[in-house]
Every structure is written in structure tokens, then in C-alpha cells.
Design a protein around this motif. Structure first.
Motif, PDB file in Angstrom:
ATOM      1  N   ALA A 125       0.849  -1.161  -0.131  1.00 12.11           N
ATOM      2  CA  ALA A 125      -0.045   0.021  -0.088  1.00 12.11           C
ATOM      3  C   ALA A 125       0.776   1.297  -0.141  1.00 12.11           C
ATOM      4  O   ALA A 125       0.505   2.222  -0.717  1.00 12.11           O
ATOM      5  N   THR A 126       2.227   1.323   0.779  1.00 13.85           N
ATOM      6  CA  THR A 126       2.754   2.486   0.596  1.00 13.85           C
ATOM      7  C   THR A 126       3.491   2.902  -0.684  1.00 13.85           C
ATOM      8  O   THR A 126       3.569   3.730  -1.228  1.00 13.85           O
ATOM      9  N   LEU A 127       3.893   1.417  -1.427  1.00 13.67           N
ATOM     10  CA  LEU A 127       4.569   1.826  -2.605  1.00 13.67           C
ATOM     11  C   LEU A 127       3.635   2.297  -3.708  1.00 13.67           C
ATOM     12  O   LEU A 127       3.504   3.252  -4.559  1.00 13.67           O
ATOM     13  N   ALA A 128       2.286   1.527  -3.706  1.00 11.76           N
ATOM     14  CA  ALA A 128       1.319   2.017  -4.579  1.00 11.76           C
ATOM     15  C   ALA A 128       0.660   3.447  -4.318  1.00 11.76           C
ATOM     16  O   ALA A 128       0.680   4.117  -5.234  1.00 11.76           O
ATOM     17  N   GLY A 129       0.478   3.756  -3.078  1.00 14.27           N
ATOM     18  CA  GLY A 129      -0.033   4.901  -2.617  1.00 14.27           C
ATOM     19  C   GLY A 129       1.122   6.171  -3.209  1.00 14.27           C
ATOM     20  O   GLY A 129       0.608   7.254  -3.578  1.00 14.27           O
ATOM     21  N   SER A 185      -4.731  -4.158   0.489  1.00 14.58           N
ATOM     22  CA  SER A 185      -6.219  -3.767   0.358  1.00 14.58           C
ATOM     23  C   SER A 185      -6.342  -2.389  -0.589  1.00 14.58           C
ATOM     24  O   SER A 185      -5.514  -1.691  -0.081  1.00 14.58           O
ATOM     25  N   ALA A 186      -7.404  -2.326  -1.087  1.00 19.01           N
ATOM     26  CA  ALA A 186      -7.674  -1.040  -1.816  1.00 19.01           C
ATOM     27  C   ALA A 186      -7.911   0.062  -0.905  1.00 19.01           C
ATOM     28  O   ALA A 186      -7.311   1.264  -1.368  1.00 19.01           O
ATOM     29  N   LEU A 187      -8.374   0.267   0.324  1.00 20.92           N
ATOM     30  CA  LEU A 187      -8.543   1.128   1.135  1.00 20.92           C
ATOM     31  C   LEU A 187      -7.492   1.450   1.699  1.00 20.92           C
ATOM     32  O   LEU A 187      -7.219   2.659   1.737  1.00 20.92           O
ATOM     33  N   ASN A 188      -6.264   0.547   2.106  1.00 27.96           N
ATOM     34  CA  ASN A 188      -5.036   1.062   2.460  1.00 27.96           C
ATOM     35  C   ASN A 188      -4.349   1.810   1.479  1.00 27.96           C
ATOM     36  O   ASN A 188      -3.434   2.610   1.712  1.00 27.96           O
ATOM     37  N   VAL A 189      -4.348   1.384   0.165  1.00 28.45           N
ATOM     38  CA  VAL A 189      -3.815   1.935  -0.967  1.00 28.45           C
ATOM     39  C   VAL A 189      -4.410   3.557  -0.974  1.00 28.45           C
ATOM     40  O   VAL A 189      -3.465   4.279  -0.967  1.00 28.45           O
ATOM     41  N   LEU A 190      -5.473   3.736  -0.849  1.00 33.47           N
ATOM     42  CA  LEU A 190      -6.064   5.202  -0.911  1.00 33.47           C
ATOM     43  C   LEU A 190      -5.782   5.867   0.362  1.00 33.47           C
ATOM     44  O   LEU A 190      -5.534   7.247   0.075  1.00 33.47           O
ATOM     45  N   LEU A 191      -5.514   5.322   1.619  1.00 32.65           N
ATOM     46  CA  LEU A 191      -5.027   6.005   2.593  1.00 32.65           C
ATOM     47  C   LEU A 191      -3.812   6.498   2.573  1.00 32.65           C
ATOM     48  O   LEU A 191      -3.359   7.727   2.999  1.00 32.65           O
ATOM     49  N   MET A 192      -2.799   5.649   1.968  1.00 38.07           N
ATOM     50  CA  MET A 192      -1.429   6.107   1.908  1.00 38.07           C
ATOM     51  C   MET A 192      -1.490   7.005   0.671  1.00 38.07           C
ATOM     52  O   MET A 192      -0.593   8.043   0.729  1.00 38.07           O
ATOM     53  N   ARG A 193      -2.109   6.910  -0.363  1.00 32.65           N
ATOM     54  CA  ARG A 193      -2.278   8.056  -1.500  1.00 32.65           C
ATOM     55  C   ARG A 193      -2.721   9.325  -1.008  1.00 32.65           C
ATOM     56  O   ARG A 193      -1.767  10.476  -1.126  1.00 32.65           O
ATOM     57  N   ASN A 194      -3.839   9.438  -0.046  1.00 27.54           N
ATOM     58  CA  ASN A 194      -4.095  10.661   0.245  1.00 27.54           C
ATOM     59  C   ASN A 194      -3.121  11.356   1.537  1.00 27.54           C
ATOM     60  O   ASN A 194      -2.790  12.403   1.591  1.00 27.54           O
ATOM     61  N   ALA A 195      -2.332  10.347   2.317  1.00 33.35           N
ATOM     62  CA  ALA A 195      -1.317  10.761   3.205  1.00 33.35           C
ATOM     63  C   ALA A 195      -0.178  11.419   2.466  1.00 33.35           C
ATOM     64  O   ALA A 195       0.405  12.686   2.705  1.00 33.35           O
ATOM     65  N   PHE A 196       0.259  10.914   1.475  1.00 33.49           N
ATOM     66  CA  PHE A 196       1.475  11.269   0.497  1.00 33.49           C
ATOM     67  C   PHE A 196       0.989  12.607  -0.142  1.00 33.49           C
ATOM     68  O   PHE A 196       1.824  13.541  -0.494  1.00 33.49           O
TER      69      PHE A 196
END
Length: 311
Positions: A125-129, A185-196
Motif C-alpha cells: 500500500a505504501t509503494l502503490a500510494g 487492500s484497496a482502502l489502505n492504498v487510498l489511505l496512503m495516497r491521501n497521506a502522500f
């Protein structure tokens, strides 16, 4: 000697005496709201009353289960009015759980799946985000939409396809088969995206001018700024894998590979009337989640102000 020193304290006037007395008195602490407005007493009482009511609704059932698990066999757990504190606390119910089912083996299987799920979600999730938030490439917006749409699909709608995929890969009845569908998880990817996205671009631009490549900017600048969201992802990933019941029940058939949620189901079937045994198994299942949150709560609440520039 100055003029002020020649004036005796008693001749300074009543105004000065009143000011000196007020300065010696401790000031009352004013309770204000988020806008700085002083709150009336009835509003303070109402807010704290609602908070206590919500706390009782959230924590009350768990405390009742804990109390039931500590009650002895001769103590009535259905008395009216109900008795919350056990008269003679005992840990015998936890010993009976271990004698009835191999609870520690099941807990170890769940721990393996949950720990692996935390690692794969945090890394993936961190890499994808970061790729969705910072990198520039064709199709980035479409990839974000795909992750959003993936959250709208219910698990029950794709569980047959997941089972067929695991069977074709030869991963049925394995812990890897339990882990694989939820490893990112798709939710975790979106969480990391918004954080970045909340990390200021100027910081990375300065690092780029200094010669830092993508991996250096990711590891040394972006990742340390989103530790709070990373803790949120870790907690969500652990809870999702630890509490999952339907998918392990479908993909696992060997009792030696059962996770804790499936193993505790035997307590309901064999000892349906022994609520003490069920309560003890429930407390055993919830305890690792409490320990995880206690360890990560410092970073969990930091995620609210993620991405702010710190001086």
C-alpha cells in the motif's frame, strides 16, 4: 531612592491593593469550544454525558464478557439484577478452553496470517500510494478510479472466483491461500495516497534539486512524514486478517491449519450452554488487538495531522 520606594504600601490606593489581591488569586480555568467560545455548564455536562454513554455502549459488552470469563461454575451469570463483578474470580475457564481446543495452535496460525498481512499491506500500500500520489505517468487517474471501484465490490460477490483461483494455484488448505486475497487492500492504498498528497511538494523538489532519486525521496522524505497513516494501515490490516472468518472457513479444510476465529466456533457448537467458556475464548481472541493498538496508538493519533511541515 526612587519616588516609588518612598510611597508606603498603604498609601498606594485601593485600586492598587485590589489589583495586587487579584494577581495573587489563582485564575479559574475556562473551558472553551473549538472556536474559543466559553461553554456553559449544561453544555459541558451534556457532552460528557454523551461521551460516557458511547463509552458504555462500546466497552460495556467486552467488560461483561471479561467478567463472565472470570466467574466460577457455581456462580449464576443470569441473575436478576445482573451481577457485574465476580464474587470468586478464577482463571479456570481459560484452562478449559485450552483443554477443549488447541487454542494456542489456532492463535499461532492467526498470528502468522495477520503478521504477514501487516507486512504485505504496509509495503504494497505504501509503494502503490506513493506511485498514485507522486509519480507522473499515463493512466494514473484511471488506476486511482480502479482502486476506488474495488472498494465497492462486496467480498461475497468475488469469493467464488477467489476460491477457484486458489484451487488452480494449488493454494487451497494453506495459510498462503488465506493471506493472498487480502495482502494489499484497496482502502489502505487510498489511505496512503491521501497521506502522500498532504506532504508539500516543495520538500521533494528541494531534494530533487540536490540530486536525490525517486527511492531516496521516498525513503528519506515521504515515508517518515506518513508514519501515522502507516500505523493506521498496520492496525486495519491486522484486524482484518485476525477477525476474518468466512474466507478461512472456505479455503481451509485441515483442522491443524485452522485460524483462531474458526477454532473458537467449536466452543459454540460443543458447549453451547457454557457461556463462561465462550467468553474466555472471546477474551483470548480480542487480547492481541488491544495489545497492538496500545503499542501503535501514539502513531495512530498522529495520522490526523499527517503531512504538515515541521520546523
Amino acid at each position: 531612592m526612587s519616588t516609588a520606594e518612598k510611597i508606603p504600601p498603604t498609601t498606594a490606593g485601593p485600586a492598587a491593593a485590589t489589583a495586587a489581591t487579584a494577581a495573587r488569586k489563582p485564575r479559574r480555568r475556562r473551558i472553551t469550544d473549538e472556536n474559543g467560545r466559553r461553554m456553559p455548564v449544561w453544555e459541558i455536562v451534556l457532552r460528557y454525558g454523551l461521551l460516557l454513554a458511547v463509552l458504555a455502549l462500546m466497552i460495556g459488552p467486552f467488560l461483561w464478557q471479561l467478567s463472565t470469563s472470570l466467574k466460577g461454575p457455581h456462580e449464576d451469570i443470569f441473575s436478576s439484577p445482573p451481577k457485574f463483578l465476580p464474587s470468586d474470580p478464577t482463571l479456570h475457564n481459560y484452562e478449559r478452553v485450552a483443554d477443549t481446543i488447541p487454542v494456542w495452535d489456532y492463535a499461532l496460525n492467526s498470528l502468522k496470517v495477520a503478521a504477514a498481512n501487516v507486512v504485505t499491506n504496509c509495503v504494497g500500500a505504501t509503494l502503490a500510494g506513493y506511485a498514485l500520489a507522486r509519480l507522473r505517468y499515463r493512466g494514473r487517474k484511471a488506476a486511482t478510479v480502479v482502486f476506488i471501484l474495488a472498494m465497492l465490490v462486496p467480498v461475497e460477490g468475488i469469493i467464488i472466483a477467489q476460491f477457484t483461483t486458489m484451487r488452480e494455484l494449488g493454494l487451497n488448505n494453506t495459510l498462503v491461500g488465506v493471506l493472498l486475497p487480502g495482502c494489499v487492500s484497496a482502502l489502505n492504498v487510498l489511505l496512503m495516497r491521501n497521506a502522500f498528497l498532504n506532504v508539500p511538494y516543495e520538500i521533494e523538489e528541494a531534494a530533487f534539486v540536490d540530486g536525490a532519486n525517486v527511492w531516496q525521496r521516498f525513503l528519506r522524505i515521504a515515508l517518515p512524514a506518513v508514519k501515522g497513516t502507516l500505523a493506521v494501515v498496520a492496525i486495519f490490516a491486522f484486524m482484518g486478517a485476525w477477525d476474518d472468518f468466512l474466507w478461512p472457513l472456505i479455503v481451509l479444510s485441515d483442522p491443524d491449519r485452522f485460524t483462531l476465529t474458526i477454532g473458537l466456533n467449536y466452543l459454540h457448537g460443543t458447549f453451547a450452554n457454557d457461556e463462561r467458556l465462550v467468553a474466555a475464548g472471546t477474551v483470548i481472541a480480542v487480547l492481541p488487538l488491544i495489545v497492538l493498538f496500545a503499542c501503535l496508538q501514539r502513531y495512530f493519533f498522529r495520522g490526523v495531522g499527517e503531512g504538515a511541515v515541521k520546523g
